[in-house]
Design a protein around this motif. Structure first.
Motif, PDB file in Angstrom:
ATOM      1  N   ALA A   1      49.148  39.002  95.962  1.00 24.99           N
ATOM      2  CA  ALA A   1      48.024  38.216  96.460  1.00 24.99           C
ATOM      3  C   ALA A   1      47.842  36.936  95.652  1.00 24.99           C
ATOM      4  N   VAL A   2      47.984  37.037  94.337  1.00 24.63           N
ATOM      5  CA  VAL A   2      47.871  35.852  93.485  1.00 24.63           C
ATOM      6  C   VAL A   2      49.055  34.915  93.722  1.00 24.63           C
ATOM      7  N   THR A   3      50.241  35.476  93.805  1.00 22.77           N
ATOM      8  CA  THR A   3      51.447  34.670  94.010  1.00 22.77           C
ATOM      9  C   THR A   3      51.380  33.859  95.294  1.00 22.77           C
ATOM     10  N   TYR A   4      50.865  34.476  96.360  1.00 20.96           N
ATOM     11  CA  TYR A   4      50.857  33.827  97.672  1.00 20.96           C
ATOM     12  C   TYR A   4      49.498  33.246  98.050  1.00 20.96           C
ATOM     13  N   GLY A   5      48.583  33.197  97.092  1.00 21.15           N
ATOM     14  CA  GLY A   5      47.311  32.540  97.328  1.00 21.15           C
ATOM     15  C   GLY A   5      46.428  33.212  98.363  1.00 21.15           C
ATOM     16  N   GLN A   6      46.468  34.538  98.419  1.00 19.19           N
ATOM     17  CA  GLN A   6      45.650  35.290  99.374  1.00 19.19           C
ATOM     18  C   GLN A   6      44.341  35.709  98.692  1.00 19.19           C
ATOM     19  N   ALA A   7      43.354  34.831  98.726  1.00 14.61           N
ATOM     20  CA  ALA A   7      42.109  35.049  97.979  1.00 14.61           C
ATOM     21  C   ALA A   7      41.389  36.316  98.425  1.00 14.61           C
ATOM     22  N   ASP A   8      41.346  36.566  99.728  1.00 19.08           N
ATOM     23  CA  ASP A   8      40.638  37.742 100.225  1.00 19.08           C
ATOM     24  C   ASP A   8      41.289  39.031  99.722  1.00 19.08           C
ATOM     25  N   LEU A   9      42.608  39.067  99.726  1.00 20.28           N
ATOM     26  CA  LEU A   9      43.330  40.236  99.227  1.00 20.28           C
ATOM     27  C   LEU A   9      43.140  40.381  97.719  1.00 20.28           C
ATOM     28  N   GLN A  10      43.111  39.276  96.998  1.00 13.22           N
ATOM     29  CA  GLN A  10      42.856  39.325  95.557  1.00 13.22           C
ATOM     30  C   GLN A  10      41.520  40.016  95.271  1.00 13.22           C
ATOM     31  N   GLN A  11      40.481  39.594  95.967  1.00 13.63           N
ATOM     32  CA  GLN A  11      39.148  40.162  95.735  1.00 13.63           C
ATOM     33  C   GLN A  11      39.128  41.643  96.085  1.00 13.63           C
ATOM     34  N   HIS A  12      39.805  42.000  97.174  1.00 11.15           N
ATOM     35  CA  HIS A  12      39.836  43.400  97.592  1.00 11.15           C
ATOM     36  C   HIS A  12      40.549  44.256  96.538  1.00 11.15           C
TER      37      HIS A  12
END
Length: 299
Positions: free
Chosen positions: A148-159
């Protein structure tokens, strides 16, 4: 367990089922890929791939592998060699291009997410993120957070972070935790809601650092420099700091000045010169008598 995630369009699924035989049949297709170490042959249709994906459009416009120039007699079918992707992952991408839906399982979801980013398939990326969020586990959450961090997926990071906060003690024991990058680990350690005691967290970071040191072939203090800044040493009792110093003599995980700052907080009965966040107990921190003296503790 397999599960289909889709944003269907009328007739897409039926169309893919009808085309499935042609994906392994030369006469009905006009492009071939050789995929993975298994060198599995996958046949498809240029018009579908080119219309659905700009990355494939660019790939298919190139001279086929093995040809020397534009006048080469090599068949326009290819093959195109994709040695770094699993066949199951590539077939999931192909399925999406034909049907606008995808069948995922926990073994390939993160790799399909990677491919969706590489091929610029935003809708496939969203389907992967939804599947990963819905099937997240203790064993996989750190790998998912890293992706999630690598691909800039903010919503997945928070989850993922919320999931880690809910079962931190179990997560820090996983292989995925030991394989986090220093940047992502530091991000996790900034959380006030980790459900684990600070002493256990220090030990988990120590184990992570030794694994990273071996993999990266760099000294423990060097690989751990960023995450160690987030350890809340003033929360530890004097007896725990003594043990920490003993362990630290062996690997120099924690800078001496960080330990000295923790001792100073005990001596002065206040957090003198220590960032306030490092004196704030986390959700899982076991209470110690001296915590009442740490001024930043009061919010």
């Amino acid at each position: 367990f397999p599960c289909a995630w889709s944003r269907p369009r009328a007739g897409c699924a039926l169309a893919f089922q009808a085309l499935c035989p042609s994906l392994s049949s030369v006469p009905c297709s006009d492009v071939m890929f050789v995929v993975g170490r298994e060198q599995q042959q996958v046949f498809a249709h240029r018009c579908v791939l080119a219309c659905r994906c700009q990355a494939f459009r660019g790939m298919l416009s190139q001279v086929p592998v093995g040809s020397q120039d534009s006048s080469s007699s090599v068949s326009p079918q290819g093959p195109f060699i994709l040695g770094n992707v699993q066949p199951e992952v590539f077939l999931a991408v192909i399925e999406f291009l034909y049907t606008n839906s995808v069948t995922l399982n926990s073994h390939i979801a993160l790799e399909v997410l990677t491919s969706s980013v590489e091929y610029g398939l935003q809708d496939l990326c969203k389907l992967c993120v939804k599947f990963i969020k819905d099937t997240l586990s203790v064993e996989q959450v750190c790998e998912a957070l890293q992706a999630a961090v690598t691909y800039g997926q903010a919503d997945l990071q928070q989850h993922c972070l919320a999931f880690i906060e809910g079962c931190t003690a179990a997560v820090v024991q996983t292989q995925g935790f030991r394989e986090l990058s220093d940047v992502v680990l530091a991000r996790v350690l900034r959380s006030d809601r980790l459900a684990v005691d600070e002493l256990d967290l220090v030990q988990a970071v120590r184990e992570w650092a030794h694994v990273s040191s071996a993999v990266l072939e760099r000294p423990v203090p060097e690989v751990a420099a960023l995450p160690v800044k987030e350890l809340r040493l003033p929360l530890l009792a004097p007896s725990e700091l003594v043990t920490l110093e003993s362990h630290n003599q062996q690997d120099l995980l924690i800078p001496v000045e960080n330990i000295a700052a923790a001792w100073r907080a005990h001596a002065l009965r206040k957090a003198s010169g220590v960032p306030s966040r490092l004196c704030r107990p986390r959700r899982g921190t076991r209470p110690r008598d001296h915590h009442r003296h740490l001024e930043p503790h009061a919010k």
